[in-house]
Design a protein around this motif. Structure first.
Motif, PDB file in Angstrom:
ATOM      1  N   ILE A 127      11.085  57.290  46.434  1.00 50.06           N
ATOM      2  CA  ILE A 127       9.754  57.450  45.838  1.00 50.06           C
ATOM      3  C   ILE A 127       9.008  56.111  45.862  1.00 50.06           C
ATOM      4  CG2 ILE A 127       8.497  58.120  43.744  1.00 50.06           C
ATOM      5  CD1 ILE A 127      11.080  59.648  42.895  1.00 50.06           C
ATOM      6  N   LEU A 128       7.790  56.129  46.368  1.00 45.57           N
ATOM      7  CA  LEU A 128       6.984  54.896  46.378  1.00 45.57           C
ATOM      8  C   LEU A 128       6.016  54.918  45.198  1.00 45.57           C
ATOM      9  CD1 LEU A 128       6.035  54.578  50.164  1.00 45.57           C
ATOM     10  CD2 LEU A 128       7.991  53.597  48.975  1.00 45.57           C
ATOM     11  N   LEU A 129       6.050  53.854  44.415  1.00 40.51           N
ATOM     12  CA  LEU A 129       5.124  53.728  43.282  1.00 40.51           C
ATOM     13  C   LEU A 129       3.988  52.819  43.746  1.00 40.51           C
ATOM     14  CD1 LEU A 129       4.801  54.328  40.207  1.00 40.51           C
ATOM     15  CD2 LEU A 129       6.036  52.224  39.762  1.00 40.51           C
ATOM     16  N   MET A 130       2.802  53.419  43.900  1.00 39.89           N
ATOM     17  CA  MET A 130       1.701  52.655  44.505  1.00 39.89           C
ATOM     18  C   MET A 130       0.457  52.704  43.636  1.00 39.89           C
ATOM     19  SD  MET A 130       2.278  53.699  48.475  1.00 39.89           S
ATOM     20  CE  MET A 130       1.523  52.241  49.138  1.00 39.89           C
ATOM     21  N   GLY A 131      -0.479  51.806  43.935  1.00 40.53           N
ATOM     22  CA  GLY A 131      -1.733  51.790  43.185  1.00 40.53           C
ATOM     23  C   GLY A 131      -2.458  50.484  43.395  1.00 40.53           C
ATOM     24  N   ASN A 132      -3.658  50.374  42.827  1.00 39.28           N
ATOM     25  CA  ASN A 132      -4.425  49.128  42.894  1.00 39.28           C
ATOM     26  C   ASN A 132      -3.692  48.034  42.115  1.00 39.28           C
ATOM     27  OD1 ASN A 132      -7.946  50.154  42.883  1.00 39.28           O
ATOM     28  ND2 ASN A 132      -6.341  50.504  44.331  1.00 39.28           N
ATOM     29  N   PRO A 133      -4.055  46.761  42.325  1.00 38.21           N
ATOM     30  CA  PRO A 133      -3.435  45.710  41.527  1.00 38.21           C
ATOM     31  C   PRO A 133      -3.742  45.898  40.035  1.00 38.21           C
ATOM     32  CG  PRO A 133      -4.626  44.772  43.392  1.00 38.21           C
ATOM     33  CD  PRO A 133      -4.991  46.214  43.334  1.00 38.21           C
ATOM     34  N   ASN A 134      -2.786  45.518  39.208  1.00 38.97           N
ATOM     35  CA  ASN A 134      -2.962  45.477  37.754  1.00 38.97           C
ATOM     36  C   ASN A 134      -3.353  46.817  37.124  1.00 38.97           C
ATOM     37  OD1 ASN A 134      -2.624  43.624  35.610  1.00 38.97           O
ATOM     38  ND2 ASN A 134      -4.812  43.725  35.219  1.00 38.97           N
ATOM     39  N   VAL A 135      -2.693  47.900  37.565  1.00 36.45           N
ATOM     40  CA  VAL A 135      -2.930  49.185  36.908  1.00 36.45           C
ATOM     41  C   VAL A 135      -1.714  49.601  36.070  1.00 36.45           C
ATOM     42  CG1 VAL A 135      -4.601  50.040  38.601  1.00 36.45           C
ATOM     43  CG2 VAL A 135      -2.176  50.468  38.968  1.00 36.45           C
ATOM     44  N   GLY A 136      -0.702  48.714  36.053  1.00 36.90           N
ATOM     45  CA  GLY A 136       0.472  48.975  35.218  1.00 36.90           C
ATOM     46  C   GLY A 136       1.654  49.570  35.972  1.00 36.90           C
ATOM     47  N   LYS A 137       1.705  49.377  37.300  1.00 37.64           N
ATOM     48  CA  LYS A 137       2.804  49.950  38.080  1.00 37.64           C
ATOM     49  C   LYS A 137       4.160  49.398  37.645  1.00 37.64           C
ATOM     50  CE  LYS A 137       1.048  48.602  41.956  1.00 37.64           C
ATOM     51  NZ  LYS A 137      -0.141  48.076  41.307  1.00 37.64           N
ATOM     52  N   SER A 138       4.211  48.076  37.465  1.00 40.20           N
ATOM     53  CA  SER A 138       5.509  47.468  37.134  1.00 40.20           C
ATOM     54  C   SER A 138       5.985  47.904  35.749  1.00 40.20           C
ATOM     55  CB  SER A 138       5.437  45.944  37.232  1.00 40.20           C
ATOM     56  OG  SER A 138       5.161  45.588  38.566  1.00 40.20           O
ATOM     57  N   VAL A 139       5.036  48.135  34.825  1.00 40.34           N
ATOM     58  CA  VAL A 139       5.441  48.611  33.489  1.00 40.34           C
ATOM     59  C   VAL A 139       6.020  50.024  33.642  1.00 40.34           C
ATOM     60  CG1 VAL A 139       4.674  49.076  31.132  1.00 40.34           C
ATOM     61  CG2 VAL A 139       3.591  47.246  32.422  1.00 40.34           C
ATOM     62  N   ILE A 140       5.362  50.874  34.442  1.00 41.84           N
ATOM     63  CA  ILE A 140       5.862  52.237  34.677  1.00 41.84           C
ATOM     64  C   ILE A 140       7.236  52.177  35.356  1.00 41.84           C
ATOM     65  CG2 ILE A 140       5.434  54.371  35.997  1.00 41.84           C
ATOM     66  CD1 ILE A 140       2.430  53.924  35.454  1.00 41.84           C
ATOM     67  N   PHE A 141       7.361  51.253  36.334  1.00 40.46           N
ATOM     68  CA  PHE A 141       8.637  51.073  37.037  1.00 40.46           C
ATOM     69  C   PHE A 141       9.751  50.735  36.025  1.00 40.46           C
ATOM     70  CE2 PHE A 141      11.749  48.285  39.043  1.00 40.46           C
ATOM     71  CZ  PHE A 141      12.106  49.010  40.173  1.00 40.46           C
ATOM     72  N   ASN A 142       9.449  49.785  35.140  1.00 40.72           N
ATOM     73  CA  ASN A 142      10.450  49.386  34.139  1.00 40.72           C
ATOM     74  C   ASN A 142      10.811  50.550  33.221  1.00 40.72           C
ATOM     75  OD1 ASN A 142      10.475  46.819  35.133  1.00 40.72           O
ATOM     76  ND2 ASN A 142       9.219  45.920  33.523  1.00 40.72           N
ATOM     77  N   ARG A 143       9.793  51.325  32.813  1.00 40.25           N
ATOM     78  CA  ARG A 143      10.038  52.454  31.912  1.00 40.25           C
ATOM     79  C   ARG A 143      10.876  53.526  32.601  1.00 40.25           C
ATOM     80  NH1 ARG A 143       9.134  50.686  26.870  1.00 40.25           N
ATOM     81  NH2 ARG A 143       7.027  49.927  26.576  1.00 40.25           N
TER      82      ARG A 143
END
Lengths: 577, 71
Positions: free
Chosen positions: A19-35
């Protein structure tokens, strides 16, 4: 402190959904990844935090999937390093794309969503930051948005773990490939969708919105910067001294040292070996006293202040405010972020410059950080060494550091060919950082510091104890006498700092604590330590990122500068004091 | 007039934006209504507001964007 994994692209375990987690910069992807994964990748409230990609397993009811946190991008034109990585990721195949949309900036975020639809990969959407949107008076009809995008949309507030469980469950459900929307003009289409799904209400402008504007207006932004700096200094220097004096030093001096000394003296008879353990540079004493009682409080408080600023979104505003000054040294203002990161540790700062665009900019930032920015452990050592004697001595060393950054920056800007790229920066929302996220982040940084520092620190102190107790230090001291005594006007035994400084930067300062030095000598020793060699981890990263030639050139410049500046400062101070 | 010459709090419609990929990706394009928030000293950027977003644009680039004031 290497916080970022770099693995070959397309690494795909057999039989696991990718699964690729994608999006614009600074939309909270890494926080979602951690969760979703339970991992701890670095997050912050500014663009370009994820400079490479991270992967982790998501587990749900006995199933697992590989989730990849792709760097934030605006489109798929492969015009930046991050976009290249994203395109390569898409081309190497995926079973699902999770496209994160920022609820406060939906229109702009939809452009990437349209780009991703051209790949025949099932996609679901996450509408994150919906709490900030509500605060700004923005309400989005999630069902209607889902109809427009022809795919499921999940509303989340990732930092508060809201909506994450439903999202996780849906990752393991089948999602068919949907045909891409027929779009003639993406701007018009994104505008049409946004207007139809969004309702904007007039809300009273809140304190954070007002503060956000004050931070970027020079008339109010500069006084705010001064207040932030003074508060940061007060917390780090004042708070650190307090923690040391009230808690850590009494614990170490009254309990640990007497206990350890008595224990070893009871077991081992008077000998060189016993002195190596509990003597002047006794490894069992100093390995606890130096990092924990003297340096740790400052490192801890630095990360408290830094993480707060990082998560609040203040740093990009500071970058905008400082852009005019930074231009003089050939850098767009947003390079202030790797600079400030460098005051923590140069390794993530150097890696962070990957987001900064041109090689020219990267070389300028990295050289300046390696030459004259002390890391947090060295700052702790400086405060311990100089702060107790004279706050002016401490300020003077930092003045020398700033002056060198400015002069070296002007010089590099002239020497290196090319121009800096123009600044285009979308300011993130100014937020009150979430306490839990902040505490976790500080804890991770402290763990890194302790793991990273302890082994080299132990080896360095062991080497010091061995050299001192065997008398070898005397021989080395005599050899280095013309430089250390003749040029720098330091005692012969200060040669020990030069040897230990190769291992870690704070180790170039700590031995000076044990010598009875004058204020001028303390300043001279600190100036030499400030510029001296980058530590081993930094050197390794320089080689990896820029090849051996540039790494050696930077190391040689810092080495020569250390002795030149040390000698000049000593001569000038002795003339006036 | 060019955008950098814009007055604070005044609204403008962008007429002609240079072909810059990042500018385009961030959504700064012809026909966009923006308002000027502030300008930074010593050659720093201009900050514009687009709906509820704030965007800093380099002086050199803002001088290439033509804009028309609206009421």
């Amino acid at each position: 402190m290497d916080c970022h994994q770099t693995k070959p692209l397309g690494n795909r375990p057999e039989g696991i959904k990718r699964i690729l987690l994608m999006g614009n910069p600074n939309v909270g992807k890494s926080v979602i990844f951690n969760r979703l994964t339970g991992l701890d990748v670095v997050t912050a409230n500014y663009t370009g935090t994820t400079v490479t990609y991270h992967e982790g397993l998501v587990r749900f009811q006995g199933n697992q999937a590989l989730l990849i946190d792709v760097p934030g991008i605006y489109g798929l034109n492969a015009q930046s390093k991050a976009e290249e990585v994203a395109v390569e990721m898409l081309n190497s195949g995926a079973d699902l794309i999770v496209c994160v949309l920022d609820a406060t900036h939906l229109e702009r975020n939809l452009h990437l969503a349209f780009d991703l639809q051209t790949y025949d990969i099932p996609t679901l959407y996450v509408l994150n930051l919906s709490d900030v949107a509500k605060r700004k008076g923005i309400t989005i009809d999630v069902h209607l948005l889902s109809k427009y995008l022809n795919a499921p949309v999940f509303e989340t507030v990732a930092v508060k773990n809201i909506g994450i469980d439903i999202l996780k469950e849906s990752l393991f459900k089948p999602h068919p490939v949907k045909p891409a929307l027929k779009i003639l003009d993406r701007h018009e289409k994104s505008q049409e969708i946004t207007e139809n799904v969004t309702q904007e209400h007039d809300v009273e402008i809140g304190f954070l919105e007002r503060l956000s504007e004050w931070c970027i207006k020079p008339r109010t932004g500069i006084p705010i910067l001064i207040i932030v700096l003074l508060a940061a200094l007060g917390i780090i220097v004042g708070g650190g001294k307090g923690l040391r004096a009230l808690i850590l030093l009494p614990l170490v001096n009254n309990y640990y040292i007497p206990f350890m000394t008595n224990l070893i003296e009871g077991i081992i008879p008077e000998s060189v070996f016993r002195n190596v353990l509990v003597g002047e540079f006794g490894v069992l004493i100093k390995v606890i006293e130096w990092p924990f009682a003297l340096i740790l409080p400052y490192v801890f408080l630095f990360y408290v202040v830094f993480s707060f600023l990082e998560d609040s979104g203040y740093l990009p505003r500071l970058g905008v405010l400082m852009d005019g000054i930074f231009r003089k040294i050939g850098l767009p203002g947003n390079n202030i972020i790797p600079f400030i990161l460098g005051y923590g540790c140069a390794v993530p700062a150097i890696l962070g410059t990957r987001a900064s665009g041109s090689r020219r900019e990267r070389i300028i930032v990295v050289s300046l950080i390696s030459i004259a920015v002390p890391c947090t452990a060295q700052t702790g050592a400086f405060i311990t060494l100089l702060g107790d004697r004279s706050i002016f001595a401490l300020a003077f060393v930092y003045f020398i550091s700033f002056l060198t950054i400015l002069l070296a920056g002007l010089l590099l800007n002239r020497l290196l060919k090319g121009k800096s790229r123009p600044l285009i920066l979308e300011l993130p929302n100014l937020l009150m950082p979430d306490f839990k996220t902040l505490s976790k982040k500080i804890w991770i940084k402290m763990k890194h510091f302790i793991y990273e520092a302890q082994v080299p620190m132990f080896l360095g102190i062991l080497l010091a104890a061995f050299l001192v107790e065997t008398g070898m230090m005397n021989t080395i001291g005599t050899f280095l006498e013309p430089l250390v005594v003749g040029w720098l006007d330091l005692p012969k035994e200060a040669s020990l700092s030069l040897i230990l400084g190769v291992v870690r930067r704070e180790l170039a300062v700590m031995p000076l604590l044990e010598m009875n030095l004058t204020t001028v000598q303390l300043i001279t020793g600190s100036v030499v330590a400030l510029f001296y060699l980058p530590c081993i981890s930094v050197f390794v990263i320089l080689v990896k990122e820029f090849k051996v030639k540039i790494a050696l050139l930077i190391a040689l410049s810092t080495f020569v500068l250390a002795f030149a500046m040390g000698g000049i400062v000593q001569i000038l101070l002795n003339l006036v004091m | 007039m060019h955008l950098y010459a814009g007055k604070k709090h005044q609204k403008y419609i962008l007429n002609d934006c240079p072909n810059d990929s990042l500018l385009n990706a961030i959504g700064v394009r012809n026909g966009l209504e923006v308002s000027v928030v502030t300008k930074q000293p010593i050659g720093g950027p201009i900050i514009i507001r687009v709906k509820k977003r704030e965007i800093a644009i380099d002086k050199s680039l803002a001088c290439l964007i033509t804009a028309k004031a609206v009421n």
